[in-house]
Design a protein around this motif. Sequence first.
Motif, mmCIF file in Angstrom:
data_model
loop_
_atom_site.group_PDB
_atom_site.id
_atom_site.type_symbol
_atom_site.label_atom_id
_atom_site.label_comp_id
_atom_site.label_asym_id
_atom_site.label_seq_id
_atom_site.Cartn_x
_atom_site.Cartn_y
_atom_site.Cartn_z
ATOM 1 N N PHE A 96 0.836 -1.204 0.000
ATOM 2 C CA PHE A 96 0.000 0.000 0.000
ATOM 3 C C PHE A 96 0.872 1.255 0.000
ATOM 4 N N ASN A 97 1.910 1.267 0.818
ATOM 5 C CA ASN A 97 2.824 2.413 0.851
ATOM 6 C C ASN A 97 3.531 2.588 -0.488
ATOM 7 N N ARG A 98 3.981 1.482 -1.069
ATOM 8 C CA ARG A 98 4.686 1.523 -2.350
ATOM 9 C C ARG A 98 3.798 2.109 -3.448
ATOM 10 N N GLU A 99 2.508 1.793 -3.395
ATOM 11 C CA GLU A 99 1.551 2.268 -4.404
ATOM 12 C C GLU A 99 0.886 3.598 -4.005
ATOM 13 N N ALA A 100 1.314 4.162 -2.874
ATOM 14 C CA ALA A 100 0.756 5.424 -2.358
ATOM 15 C C ALA A 100 -0.767 5.345 -2.215
ATOM 16 N N LEU A 101 -1.232 4.209 -1.735
ATOM 17 C CA LEU A 101 -2.660 3.981 -1.530
ATOM 18 C C LEU A 101 -3.011 4.427 -0.106
ATOM 19 N N PRO A 102 -3.997 5.301 0.068
ATOM 20 C CA PRO A 102 -4.313 5.786 1.420
ATOM 21 C C PRO A 102 -4.969 4.700 2.285
ATOM 22 N N PHE A 103 -4.433 4.517 3.500
ATOM 23 C CA PHE A 103 -4.956 3.475 4.383
ATOM 24 C C PHE A 103 -4.674 3.803 5.832
ATOM 25 N N GLU A 104 -5.448 3.152 6.701
ATOM 26 C CA GLU A 104 -5.184 3.110 8.135
ATOM 27 C C GLU A 104 -5.115 1.639 8.503
ATOM 28 N N LYS A 105 -4.248 1.294 9.421
ATOM 29 C CA LYS A 105 -4.047 -0.103 9.813
ATOM 30 C C LYS A 105 -4.607 -0.343 11.212
ATOM 31 N N GLU A 106 -5.204 -1.538 11.412
ATOM 32 C CA GLU A 106 -5.740 -1.971 12.705
ATOM 33 C C GLU A 106 -6.608 -0.896 13.348
ATOM 34 N N VAL A 107 -7.649 -0.537 12.633
ATOM 35 C CA VAL A 107 -8.544 0.538 13.051
ATOM 36 C C VAL A 107 -9.592 -0.015 14.016
ATOM 37 N N GLY A 108 -9.696 0.607 15.178
ATOM 38 C CA GLY A 108 -10.708 0.215 16.152
ATOM 39 C C GLY A 108 -12.098 0.580 15.660
ATOM 40 N N ILE A 109 -13.029 -0.351 15.821
ATOM 41 C CA ILE A 109 -14.411 -0.126 15.413
ATOM 42 C C ILE A 109 -15.283 -0.254 16.650
ATOM 43 N N GLU A 110 -15.906 0.861 17.034
ATOM 44 C CA GLU A 110 -16.778 0.864 18.207
ATOM 45 C C GLU A 110 -18.119 0.229 17.874
ATOM 46 N N VAL A 111 -18.681 -0.431 18.857
ATOM 47 C CA VAL A 111 -20.010 -1.028 18.717
ATOM 48 C C VAL A 111 -20.906 -0.431 19.802
ATOM 49 N N SER A 112 -22.113 -0.068 19.408
ATOM 50 C CA SER A 112 -23.068 0.497 20.357
ATOM 51 C C SER A 112 -24.242 -0.456 20.538
ATOM 52 N N TYR A 113 -24.798 -0.395 21.719
ATOM 53 C CA TYR A 113 -26.002 -1.162 22.039
ATOM 54 C C TYR A 113 -26.989 -0.211 22.684
ATOM 55 N N ARG A 114 -28.150 -0.050 22.079
ATOM 56 C CA ARG A 114 -29.188 0.850 22.577
ATOM 57 C C ARG A 114 -28.638 2.249 22.862
ATOM 58 N N GLY A 115 -27.807 2.701 21.940
ATOM 59 C CA GLY A 115 -27.267 4.055 22.040
ATOM 60 C C GLY A 115 -26.058 4.194 22.940
ATOM 61 N N GLU A 116 -25.633 3.120 23.580
ATOM 62 C CA GLU A 116 -24.478 3.172 24.475
ATOM 63 C C GLU A 116 -23.292 2.440 23.850
ATOM 64 N N LYS A 117 -22.127 3.085 23.889
ATOM 65 C CA LYS A 117 -20.908 2.469 23.357
ATOM 66 C C LYS A 117 -20.474 1.325 24.271
ATOM 67 N N LEU A 118 -20.232 0.168 23.678
ATOM 68 C CA LEU A 118 -19.755 -0.978 24.449
ATOM 69 C C LEU A 118 -18.247 -0.868 24.670
ATOM 70 N N ASN A 119 -17.740 -1.559 25.692
ATOM 71 C CA ASN A 119 -16.310 -1.522 25.994
ATOM 72 C C ASN A 119 -15.475 -2.302 24.994
ATOM 73 N N LYS A 120 -16.052 -3.350 24.424
ATOM 74 C CA LYS A 120 -15.325 -4.188 23.467
ATOM 75 C C LYS A 120 -15.389 -3.575 22.076
ATOM 76 N N ASN A 121 -14.286 -3.624 21.353
ATOM 77 C CA ASN A 121 -14.219 -3.114 19.988
ATOM 78 C C ASN A 121 -13.808 -4.216 19.033
ATOM 79 N N TYR A 122 -14.190 -4.053 17.787
ATOM 80 C CA TYR A 122 -13.624 -4.833 16.690
ATOM 81 C C TYR A 122 -12.383 -4.080 16.213
ATOM 82 N N PHE A 123 -11.530 -4.758 15.462
ATOM 83 C CA PHE A 123 -10.396 -4.102 14.830
ATOM 84 C C PHE A 123 -10.311 -4.545 13.380
#
Length: 127
Positions: free
Chosen positions: A44-71
Motif C-alpha cells: 500500500f505504501n509503495r503504491e501510495a494507496l491511502p490506508f489506516e491499519k488496525e482501526v478500532g471499530i466501536e459497537v453500540s447497544y441501545r445508544g451506548e458504546k460498548l467496551n469491546k471493539n472490533y479491529f
Amino acid sequence: MNNSEEYIYKNECYEIIGCCMSVHSELGAGFLEAIYQEALEFEFNREALPFEKEVGIEVSYRGEKLNKNYFADFICYGEIIIELKAVKTLEDSHYAQLLNYLKATEKKIGLLINFGAKSLQYKRVIM
C-alpha cells in the motif's frame, strides 16, 4: 440493488486487490495473517494507496458504546474495510465478521481477502 450501488469504489477496490495479488504472488500461501498484513502495508505504501491499519471499530447497544471493539485490518480510502485471512478457504463466519464491521461503521463496502489458498481469494461485500 441498482447498478450504481453495485459498483461503488470500483477503481479503488481494483487497486487494493492488485496490491493483494502482488503480495500473494511474492509470498504464496502458508504464512500467518500478520505476515500478509505487514507485506500488504508495504505494498500500500509503495503504491501510495491511502490506508489506516488496525482501526478500532466501536459497537453500540441501545445508544451506548460498548467496551469491546472490533479491529479492522485496514480501512482504505477512508471508506473500504479490508479484512484479511490466511486460511484454506473462506467460511460464512469470515463473511459475517466483515458484515458486522460494515454495520458497526455504517460503511458501504468491504473486501474479504484470503491469502491462505493456492490462489488469492477475495470477496467484495456491499452493505
